[in-house]
Design a protein around this motif. Structure first.
Motif, PDB file in Angstrom:
ATOM      1  N   PRO A 144      15.821 -79.167 -19.220  1.00  0.00           N
ATOM      2  CA  PRO A 144      14.829 -80.243 -19.133  1.00  0.00           C
ATOM      3  C   PRO A 144      15.347 -81.501 -18.428  1.00  0.00           C
ATOM      4  CG  PRO A 144      15.859 -80.286 -21.282  1.00  0.00           C
ATOM      5  CD  PRO A 144      16.513 -79.154 -20.520  1.00  0.00           C
ATOM      6  N   ASN A 145      16.584 -81.459 -17.937  1.00  0.00           N
ATOM      7  CA  ASN A 145      17.213 -82.658 -17.373  1.00  0.00           C
ATOM      8  C   ASN A 145      16.956 -82.818 -15.877  1.00  0.00           C
ATOM      9  OD1 ASN A 145      18.907 -83.684 -19.735  1.00  0.00           O
ATOM     10  ND2 ASN A 145      19.505 -81.523 -19.652  1.00  0.00           N
ATOM     11  N   ALA A 146      17.229 -84.015 -15.394  1.00  0.00           N
ATOM     12  CA  ALA A 146      16.993 -84.346 -13.987  1.00  0.00           C
ATOM     13  C   ALA A 146      18.195 -84.001 -13.113  1.00  0.00           C
ATOM     14  CB  ALA A 146      16.661 -85.834 -13.852  1.00  0.00           C
ATOM     15  N   PHE A 147      19.103 -83.183 -13.631  1.00  0.00           N
ATOM     16  CA  PHE A 147      20.278 -82.742 -12.866  1.00  0.00           C
ATOM     17  C   PHE A 147      20.577 -81.294 -13.230  1.00  0.00           C
ATOM     18  CE2 PHE A 147      21.482 -85.038 -16.691  1.00  0.00           C
ATOM     19  CZ  PHE A 147      22.285 -84.120 -17.350  1.00  0.00           C
ATOM     20  N   GLN A 148      21.319 -80.618 -12.376  1.00  0.00           N
ATOM     21  CA  GLN A 148      21.626 -79.207 -12.576  1.00  0.00           C
ATOM     22  C   GLN A 148      22.550 -79.005 -13.784  1.00  0.00           C
ATOM     23  OE1 GLN A 148      24.689 -76.997 -10.280  1.00  0.00           O
ATOM     24  NE2 GLN A 148      22.977 -75.907  -9.341  1.00  0.00           N
ATOM     25  N   ASP A 191      18.693 -75.196 -12.012  1.00  0.00           N
ATOM     26  CA  ASP A 191      18.314 -76.430 -11.325  1.00  0.00           C
ATOM     27  C   ASP A 191      17.605 -77.387 -12.284  1.00  0.00           C
ATOM     28  OD1 ASP A 191      19.382 -75.554  -8.939  1.00  0.00           O
ATOM     29  OD2 ASP A 191      17.502 -74.625  -8.280  1.00  0.00           O
ATOM     30  N   SER A 192      17.528 -78.641 -11.864  1.00  0.00           N
ATOM     31  CA  SER A 192      16.878 -79.653 -12.684  1.00  0.00           C
ATOM     32  C   SER A 192      15.419 -79.292 -12.945  1.00  0.00           C
ATOM     33  CB  SER A 192      16.951 -81.016 -11.991  1.00  0.00           C
ATOM     34  OG  SER A 192      16.258 -80.988 -10.756  1.00  0.00           O
ATOM     35  N   LYS A 193      14.990 -79.578 -14.170  1.00  0.00           N
ATOM     36  CA  LYS A 193      13.591 -79.376 -14.583  1.00  0.00           C
ATOM     37  C   LYS A 193      13.100 -77.950 -14.317  1.00  0.00           C
ATOM     38  CE  LYS A 193      12.850 -83.897 -15.350  1.00  0.00           C
ATOM     39  NZ  LYS A 193      12.436 -84.468 -16.625  1.00  0.00           N
ATOM     40  N   SER A 194      13.957 -76.981 -14.559  1.00  0.00           N
ATOM     41  CA  SER A 194      13.558 -75.599 -14.297  1.00  0.00           C
ATOM     42  C   SER A 194      14.166 -74.674 -15.339  1.00  0.00           C
ATOM     43  CB  SER A 194      13.989 -75.171 -12.884  1.00  0.00           C
ATOM     44  OG  SER A 194      15.404 -75.147 -12.792  1.00  0.00           O
ATOM     45  N   ALA A 195      13.804 -73.385 -15.239  1.00  0.00           N
ATOM     46  CA  ALA A 195      14.293 -72.384 -16.172  1.00  0.00           C
ATOM     47  C   ALA A 195      14.718 -71.143 -15.402  1.00  0.00           C
ATOM     48  CB  ALA A 195      13.221 -72.038 -17.203  1.00  0.00           C
ATOM     49  N   ILE A 241      28.331 -75.573 -21.612  1.00  0.00           N
ATOM     50  CA  ILE A 241      27.396 -76.218 -20.691  1.00  0.00           C
ATOM     51  C   ILE A 241      28.143 -77.253 -19.856  1.00  0.00           C
ATOM     52  CG2 ILE A 241      25.317 -77.615 -20.447  1.00  0.00           C
ATOM     53  CD1 ILE A 241      24.669 -74.902 -21.506  1.00  0.00           C
ATOM     54  N   GLY A 242      28.037 -77.117 -18.545  1.00  0.00           N
ATOM     55  CA  GLY A 242      28.601 -78.096 -17.616  1.00  0.00           C
ATOM     56  C   GLY A 242      27.538 -78.536 -16.627  1.00  0.00           C
ATOM     57  N   SER A 243      27.962 -79.179 -15.562  1.00  0.00           N
ATOM     58  CA  SER A 243      27.018 -79.665 -14.556  1.00  0.00           C
ATOM     59  C   SER A 243      27.756 -79.857 -13.239  1.00  0.00           C
ATOM     60  CB  SER A 243      26.374 -80.986 -15.001  1.00  0.00           C
ATOM     61  OG  SER A 243      25.535 -81.514 -14.003  1.00  0.00           O
ATOM     62  N   ASP A 244      26.970 -80.065 -12.171  1.00  0.00           N
ATOM     63  CA  ASP A 244      27.582 -80.370 -10.886  1.00  0.00           C
ATOM     64  C   ASP A 244      27.906 -81.854 -10.750  1.00  0.00           C
ATOM     65  OD1 ASP A 244      24.954 -81.198 -10.836  1.00  0.00           O
ATOM     66  OD2 ASP A 244      24.500 -80.399  -8.845  1.00  0.00           O
ATOM     67  N   LEU A 245      27.560 -82.662 -11.753  1.00  0.00           N
ATOM     68  CA  LEU A 245      27.908 -84.075 -11.727  1.00  0.00           C
ATOM     69  C   LEU A 245      29.420 -84.222 -11.917  1.00  0.00           C
ATOM     70  CD1 LEU A 245      25.058 -85.525 -13.989  1.00  0.00           C
ATOM     71  CD2 LEU A 245      25.149 -85.466 -11.485  1.00  0.00           C
TER      72      LEU A 245
END
Length: 292
Positions: free
Chosen positions: A193-197, A226-230, A268-272
């Motif tokens: 649900p986040n605005a980032f991957q 991806d952001s805001k996706s499933a 859980i990680g991110s590309d940030l």
């Protein structure tokens, strides 16, 4: 060789000169002390220095400039951080930092916020991708003549509002069914649900369907969402009725909805660049149709 009278004159002259120099130095120092000014304090930057699904760390780089001809001591500081114009977190620290004469120094003030407490306290930001904040601090200095003085500073910015992903059972389908066993396909839905991957690593789960034995699985490869996706993850299973019993056959062959219990953990990680991997546990129950 000097006679006694000449010796006395020379001694008096040296003494007078010494007194003049001492008086001059004392006056200079007194003048410096009586012209003490407050140090100036400014936030040159406030950046994210760490973030996980659970919390975020902000670090304020506060520059302290000493305009005086003598050193001053930073003895302490206190801070608060407001969200939606309401105080959310505050703290203080005792310091023993000396700022040299006509010199400056950068003091780092770390502030940590927990997202679960943030969303519980300010429910209005649950649907927002970011939130405004105001950082306010007061720095205490020990100054000659003036004693302890406080110098305030403020800074405003935005922070991301991080929400928990969800992992649920999307579909439970029968690929083939015989009297001896069945080939099943389990589909997990992973929602961001986040605005980032988000990056999902090492996903482990146990799935129980209406009393059927638990299906355990592991997905070792990274899942990028991806952001805001499933994204749907498909996992094939085989069940032997010799081990599970004919009750499992009758259950799979029925048209009833099945109750399920799904639990597990993942990283859980991110590309940030400042986002650190952290453990995420999930536990979800519900009902699902059998797709045949």
């Amino acid at each position: 060789m000097l006679n006694s009278s000449k010796f006395l004159k020379v001694s008096r002259l040296l003494l007078v000169n010494l007194l003049v120099v001492t008086l001059f130095v004392s006056c200079t120092q007194l003048n410096e002390l009586t012209n003490i000014s407050k140090p100036s304090v400014s936030v040159v930057n406030m950046k994210i220095t760490g973030m996980t699904l659970q919390d975020i760390e902000l670090t304020a780089d506060v520059e302290v400039e000493n305009p005086n001809s003598v050193g001053v001591d930073l003895s302490s500081y206190s801070y608060s951080l407001d969200i939606n114009e309401s105080n959310f977190v505050s703290g203080s620290e005792q310091r023993g930092l000396n700022i040299g004469a006509k010199n400056s120094s950068v003091v780092q003030v770390p502030v940590t916020l927990t997202f679960s407490e943030l969303l519980q306290t300010f429910q209005s930001i649950r649907d927002q991708d970011e939130s405004d904040y105001k950082f306010a601090a007061s720095f205490g200095f020990d100054l000659p003549i003036l004693g302890t003085v406080e110098v305030p500073v403020e800074y405003s910015g935005k922070i991301p509002v991080v929400k928990q992903p969800s992992i649920s059972l999307a579909n439970f389908s029968i690929e083939s069914l015989s009297m001896t066993g069945a080939d099943l396909l389990v589909e997990l839905n992973v929602q961001n649900p986040n605005a980032f991957q988000l990056r999902v690593d090492d996903l482990n789960f146990d799935l129980e369907i209406n009393g059927l034995r638990s299906f355990s699985g592991n997905i070792s490869e990274t899942i990028n969402i991806d952001s805001k996706s499933a994204q749907t993850v498909k996992l094939p299973f085989n069940i032997s009725f010799l081990n599970a019993g004919m009750a499992a056959y009758r259950l799979l062959n029925s048209d009833e909805d099945l109750g399920y219990h799904l639990k597990g953990s993942t990283l859980i990680g991110s590309d940030l660049p400042f986002f650190n991997k952290s453990n995420f546990n999930f536990d979800k129950s519900g009902s699902v149709d059998i797709l045949k």
